[in-house]
Design a protein around this motif. Sequence first.
Motif, short mmCIF file in Angstrom:
data_model
loop_
_atom_site.label_atom_id
_atom_site.label_comp_id
_atom_site.label_asym_id
_atom_site.label_seq_id
_atom_site.Cartn_x
_atom_site.Cartn_y
_atom_site.Cartn_z
N LEU A 178 5.56 -2.55 2.43
CA LEU A 178 4.47 -2.51 2.18
C LEU A 178 3.19 -2.04 3.51
O LEU A 178 2.31 -2.16 2.73
CB LEU A 178 3.70 -2.99 1.32
CG LEU A 178 4.14 -3.47 0.16
CD1 LEU A 178 3.99 -4.59 -0.88
CD2 LEU A 178 4.53 -3.06 -0.70
N GLN A 219 -5.02 -6.41 -4.18
CA GLN A 219 -4.32 -4.86 -3.53
C GLN A 219 -3.16 -6.03 -3.35
O GLN A 219 -2.46 -4.41 -3.32
CB GLN A 219 -5.66 -5.15 -1.71
CG GLN A 219 -4.36 -3.36 -1.20
CD GLN A 219 -5.29 -3.58 0.38
OE1 GLN A 219 -6.19 -4.22 0.52
NE2 GLN A 219 -4.65 -3.12 0.90
N SER A 245 4.70 -3.22 -8.93
CA SER A 245 4.81 -2.20 -8.91
C SER A 245 6.77 -1.80 -8.68
O SER A 245 7.01 -1.15 -8.81
CB SER A 245 3.68 -0.93 -8.62
OG SER A 245 4.08 0.21 -7.67
N GLN A 281 -0.18 -3.83 -5.47
CA GLN A 281 1.64 -3.28 -5.19
C GLN A 281 2.99 -4.29 -5.19
O GLN A 281 3.89 -3.21 -5.14
CB GLN A 281 1.61 -3.17 -3.55
CG GLN A 281 0.16 -1.98 -3.67
CD GLN A 281 -0.01 -1.64 -2.05
OE1 GLN A 281 0.66 -1.52 -1.10
NE2 GLN A 281 -1.13 -2.18 -1.24
#
Length: 213
Positions: free
Chosen positions: A64, A78, A85, A82
Amino acid sequence: MSKSVLAVSVHPDDETLGAGGTLLKHLDQGDDIYWLLLSSGNEYQEQVIEEVAEEFQFKQYFNLEFEDTKLDDISKNQLIPQIASVFNKVEPNILYIPNRSDVHSDHRAAFESIIPATKNFRFPFIEKIMMCEVLSETEFAPALPENYFNPTVFTDISEYFERKIEIVKLFESEILSENQPRSISSVTAHNRYRGSRIGVKYAEAFQLLLEIR
């Protein structure tokens, strides 16, 4: 039946120090192992990520690329999507994650962003969650009851220990001198101590947070 196993590390070397032997054992048992890296760490570590991924034979790894030492400054709005996901792409059955009370603020921020992405009604494939201990981070947490790392799962890594050490050595800039936590002798002593708890030569220890059978 093979399992999908995901190691989440905040910085390169966390996965190796905390669960390196266990990941190699999963691989040897036919499980698919994956790596989610939240930060690339320093410039040197970025150069060895590919080599470490190859040594572990991760089926896939995800970076990331958040800035090192800055995770606690990033909004969880934020971070969480992620992380979630990646979970949805990998569908891990077993998760190895940072300890909630490590002294490094990045580790604590990571834990707080990982746990919301493990709700079983949204991520029903997750069957087991274990926190890892990482030398130089876990044992330096303030000596308060709520920060105690309580190992409840021990993995015999005797057969995989030497391979783990070879991977640790790839992080050359992170290896400390003889009497420091991330020295080769300290890693060896720590895994030997954990091994003595279950009557084997070397072991890694984890704190179980969830197990669905």
